[in-house]
Scaffold this motif. Structure first.
Motif, PDB file in Angstrom:
ATOM      1  N   ASP A  67       4.013  19.698  -5.159  1.00 52.02           N
ATOM      2  CA  ASP A  67       5.297  20.019  -5.809  1.00 52.02           C
ATOM      3  C   ASP A  67       6.394  19.045  -5.381  1.00 52.02           C
ATOM      4  O   ASP A  67       7.571  19.293  -5.633  1.00 52.02           O
ATOM      5  N   GLU A  68       6.020  17.942  -4.739  1.00 50.97           N
ATOM      6  CA  GLU A  68       7.012  16.962  -4.281  1.00 50.97           C
ATOM      7  C   GLU A  68       7.630  16.260  -5.493  1.00 50.97           C
ATOM      8  O   GLU A  68       6.909  15.899  -6.430  1.00 50.97           O
ATOM      9  N   SER A  69       8.918  16.048  -5.419  1.00 48.98           N
ATOM     10  CA  SER A  69       9.546  15.318  -6.523  1.00 48.98           C
ATOM     11  C   SER A  69       9.245  13.824  -6.376  1.00 48.98           C
ATOM     12  O   SER A  69       9.392  13.265  -5.281  1.00 48.98           O
ATOM     13  N   PRO A  70       8.858  13.154  -7.471  1.00 53.41           N
ATOM     14  CA  PRO A  70       8.608  11.705  -7.389  1.00 53.41           C
ATOM     15  C   PRO A  70       9.824  10.945  -6.853  1.00 53.41           C
ATOM     16  O   PRO A  70       9.698   9.847  -6.334  1.00 53.41           O
ATOM     17  N   SER A  71      11.001  11.561  -6.955  1.00 48.90           N
ATOM     18  CA  SER A  71      12.220  10.851  -6.537  1.00 48.90           C
ATOM     19  C   SER A  71      12.259  10.613  -5.026  1.00 48.90           C
ATOM     20  O   SER A  71      13.028   9.778  -4.557  1.00 48.90           O
ATOM     21  N   ILE A  72      11.420  11.337  -4.267  1.00 46.51           N
ATOM     22  CA  ILE A  72      11.457  11.110  -2.808  1.00 46.51           C
ATOM     23  C   ILE A  72      10.662   9.870  -2.403  1.00 46.51           C
ATOM     24  O   ILE A  72      10.785   9.393  -1.291  1.00 46.51           O
ATOM     25  N   PHE A  73       9.854   9.362  -3.325  1.00 47.72           N
ATOM     26  CA  PHE A  73       9.099   8.147  -3.004  1.00 47.72           C
ATOM     27  C   PHE A  73      10.041   6.954  -3.220  1.00 47.72           C
ATOM     28  O   PHE A  73      10.259   6.516  -4.348  1.00 47.72           O
ATOM     29  N   ASN A  74      10.618   6.477  -2.122  1.00 46.89           N
ATOM     30  CA  ASN A  74      11.611   5.404  -2.256  1.00 46.89           C
ATOM     31  C   ASN A  74      11.622   4.480  -1.036  1.00 46.89           C
ATOM     32  O   ASN A  74      12.570   4.481  -0.258  1.00 46.89           O
ATOM     33  N   PRO A  75      10.556   3.697  -0.876  1.00 37.56           N
ATOM     34  CA  PRO A  75      10.544   2.774   0.266  1.00 37.56           C
ATOM     35  C   PRO A  75      11.697   1.773   0.149  1.00 37.56           C
ATOM     36  O   PRO A  75      11.958   1.264  -0.935  1.00 37.56           O
ATOM     37  N   THR A  76      12.351   1.540   1.263  1.00 40.82           N
ATOM     38  CA  THR A  76      13.572   0.725   1.206  1.00 40.82           C
ATOM     39  C   THR A  76      13.289  -0.778   1.218  1.00 40.82           C
ATOM     40  O   THR A  76      14.126  -1.566   0.806  1.00 40.82           O
ATOM     41  N   ALA A  77      12.124  -1.168   1.727  1.00 42.60           N
ATOM     42  CA  ALA A  77      11.872  -2.616   1.864  1.00 42.60           C
ATOM     43  C   ALA A  77      10.392  -2.936   1.618  1.00 42.60           C
ATOM     44  O   ALA A  77       9.805  -3.762   2.327  1.00 42.60           O
ATOM     45  N   PHE A  78       9.799  -2.251   0.638  1.00 42.27           N
ATOM     46  CA  PHE A  78       8.351  -2.434   0.393  1.00 42.27           C
ATOM     47  C   PHE A  78       8.015  -3.912   0.227  1.00 42.27           C
ATOM     48  O   PHE A  78       8.630  -4.615  -0.575  1.00 42.27           O
ATOM     49  N   ASP A  79       7.022  -4.361   0.984  1.00 42.17           N
ATOM     50  CA  ASP A  79       6.656  -5.782   0.936  1.00 42.17           C
ATOM     51  C   ASP A  79       5.137  -5.906   1.039  1.00 42.17           C
ATOM     52  O   ASP A  79       4.563  -5.933   2.127  1.00 42.17           O
ATOM     53  N   ALA A  80       4.500  -5.946  -0.120  1.00 40.60           N
ATOM     54  CA  ALA A  80       3.034  -6.000  -0.169  1.00 40.60           C
ATOM     55  C   ALA A  80       2.515  -7.224   0.570  1.00 40.60           C
ATOM     56  O   ALA A  80       1.499  -7.176   1.273  1.00 40.60           O
ATOM     57  N   ASP A  81       3.237  -8.338   0.435  1.00 38.57           N
ATOM     58  CA  ASP A  81       2.788  -9.570   1.070  1.00 38.57           C
ATOM     59  C   ASP A  81       2.776  -9.427   2.597  1.00 38.57           C
ATOM     60  O   ASP A  81       1.810  -9.820   3.265  1.00 38.57           O
ATOM     61  N   ALA A  82       3.828  -8.828   3.141  1.00 36.58           N
ATOM     62  CA  ALA A  82       3.892  -8.645   4.603  1.00 36.58           C
ATOM     63  C   ALA A  82       2.783  -7.689   5.065  1.00 36.58           C
ATOM     64  O   ALA A  82       2.140  -7.912   6.106  1.00 36.58           O
TER      65      ALA A  82
END
Ligand code: FUL
Length: 494
Positions: A67-82
């Motif tokens: 029941d989690e709202s998708p709005s809580i998924f909010n990484p501030t500095a997502f960096d796939a390369d790192a």
């Protein structure tokens, strides 16, 4: 007049001799069930990583209710390369992403539900974690795999036939939009409490019949023929039966999965106590994958920042997973920034560096080798094959010879505490007893033993050994041995 040599060759006796010579130099007959080509490629990987990442990262949970709202998924500095660069620095050969965990939140913009990154403020709802990770994995030379939880606590469809269609549609998206996939991961945790579109109830499913796994596996084969399929029962890779990252001391690549009730096994329904060691003579080639998290939980939790396994802890698990013929699947969960946490990165790098430095040089590489027996006295099966770096050439003996030894004359004193052995898996898992001796004070002394070898066997000696001559003995085998590798290494920090 006919030349004497060609005359001889036309004689029936000479023809007979030719066929004997030919027969004698043919390789050993494969033993038991054999790995497929996709399984052989997987065996060669040995170490790869898991990324557990979803709304749980932001709610501090291990299993989201759905029941989690998708709005809580909010990484501030997502960096796939790192993230992928850190995995590579740790020696990882692949990465498996939790594209959907039990909470049902999809890390890619799926057409099957709105419960996905589309509803997240991250990248303005236009982000795709699966795309970014798969693309940088390819760039850094890591293979990419997908975890798609069969249990979905979000959708109202769960437990009905419509959900199976939805699950297969999700799998189809993942297997057709993100390039080559090397592994597909089907979790065994299925059914129970959940949100289920607001119903908030417990839903049980019949683990044996609900998913109709053979049809789903056929879909994977069709869309990604080179992908290995993981579950408690394979069909390619088996769960090792614990989440602590190790296989049994004696571990077979073959397995005969049996259900909890003694009947047919299925994902989530297997006698896991048998999974750690496999089944000698089992009818399926189902090697063990040893999964474990670098932290106590699978997802990132701030309170576990001080509980990250050390590089040495990871190395110990490497010896007990890869070194027992399985693979090491190490989870390193991204944090709320969308980066791997610094302590995890440091531990991983230390682990990678240790594996690299220990195994960079085979201290037996230049040894003079003599075997008590060589198949057809042929160079093709001579003991030099143990040192040529190939997994698929081997030292072997004539069919009737099932115990034999090889002496490695190192020419000078060598210090070691790790012994590595491999079998040529194309000929099956054959030997059942191995012993290693050092030459000391005019006699052979035992320094290590093993019951199973398979893809890779790492034997650690109780203390550091210094010797100029080492002997490998095959003490028990139902058929002639076909060993492809022998190595001596020094783990200086042990
Ligand atoms: C388990 C799951 O329930 C855990 O959350 C995790 O994904 C682990 C790898 O498999 O069965």
């Amino acid at each position: 007049m006919q030349d004497r040599r060609s005359f001889l060759l036309t004689l029936p006796a000479a023809a007979g001799l030719n066929s004997v010579l030919r027969a004698a130099t043919t390789g050993p007959v494969p033993f038991g069930v054999l790995p497929s080509s996709r399984q052989l490629l997987w065996h060669e990987m040995e170490v790869y990583s898991f990324l557990h990442f979803t709304t749980n990262t932001f709610t501090d949970k291990e299993w989201g209710y759905g029941d989690e709202s998708p709005s809580i998924f909010n990484p501030t500095a997502f960096d796939a390369d790192a993230i992928v660069a850190a995995l590579k620095a740790g020696g990882m050969k692949g990465v498996i992403l939790t594209c959907k965990h039990h909470d049902g939140f999809c890390l890619w913009p799926t057409k099957t539900t709105d419960h996905s990154v589309k509803g997240s403020p991250w990248r303005g709802g236009n982000g795709d974690v699966v795309k970014e990770i798969s693309q940088v994995a390819a760039k850094h030379g890591l293979k990419f795999g997908v975890y798609l939880s069969p249990w979905d606590r979000n959708t109202p469809k769960y437990a009905s036939p419509e959900y199976i269609a939805m699950y297969r549609a999700q799998l189809t998206e993942l297997l057709t939009q993100y390039g080559p996939i090397y592994e597909v991961w089907h979790d065994g945790a299925n059914g129970g409490d959940g949100f289920y579109g607001g119903a908030r109830e417990k839903r049980r499913i019949d683990k044996k019949t609900y998913y109709d796994w053979p049809t789903t596996w056929a879909l994977v084969r069709k869309l990604q023929p080179n992908a290995v399929i993981f579950s408690d029962v394979g069909p390619d890779i088996r769960w090792v039966g614990n989440e602590k990252g190790y296989a049994a001391e004696t571990s077979w690549a073959t397995f005969e999965p049996v259900g909890e009730d003694g009947g047919e096994a299925s994902p989530g329904n297997v006698k896991t106590k048998d999974s750690m060691g496999g089944t000698r003579g089992g009818s399926k080639w189902l090697p063990a994958e040893c999964d474990v998290s670098i932290r106590p939980g699978w997802f990132w939790h701030e309170k576990e920042n001080e509980k990250v396994k050390s590089s040495r802890d990871l190395l110990d698990l490497y010896y007990k997973s890869v070194g027992r013929g399985g693979s090491f699947l190490l989870n390193i969960p991204p944090d709320r920034r969308g980066l791997l946490y610094e302590a995890d990165v440091a531990s991983l790098k230390g682990f990678g560096d240790m594996v690299h430095s220990i195994f960079a040089t085979n201290l037996a590489a230049k040894a003079k080798v003599t075997a008590s027996s060589v198949r057809a006295k042929s160079k093709e099966f001579g003991p030099e094959r143990l040192l040529d770096g190939s997994r698929y050439t081997c030292w072997s003996t004539d069919d009737a010879v099932t115990t034999a030894d090889v002496v490695f004359d190192l020419g000078h004193d060598v210090e070691f505490n790790v012994i590595r052995l491999r079998e040529n898996l194309k000929l099956g898992q054959r030997v059942e007893g191995i012993a290693i001796d050092q030459w000391r004070d005019g006699d052979w002394r035992l320094v290590g033993e093993a019951g199973s070898v398979g893809s890779c066997r790492l034997i650690r000696t109780a203390e550091k050994i210094t010797a100029s001559k080492v002997r490998l003995r095959v003490t028990k085998s139902p058929v002639c041995p076909a060993l492809s590798d022998f190595g001596l290494f020094l783990d200086a920090g042990a």
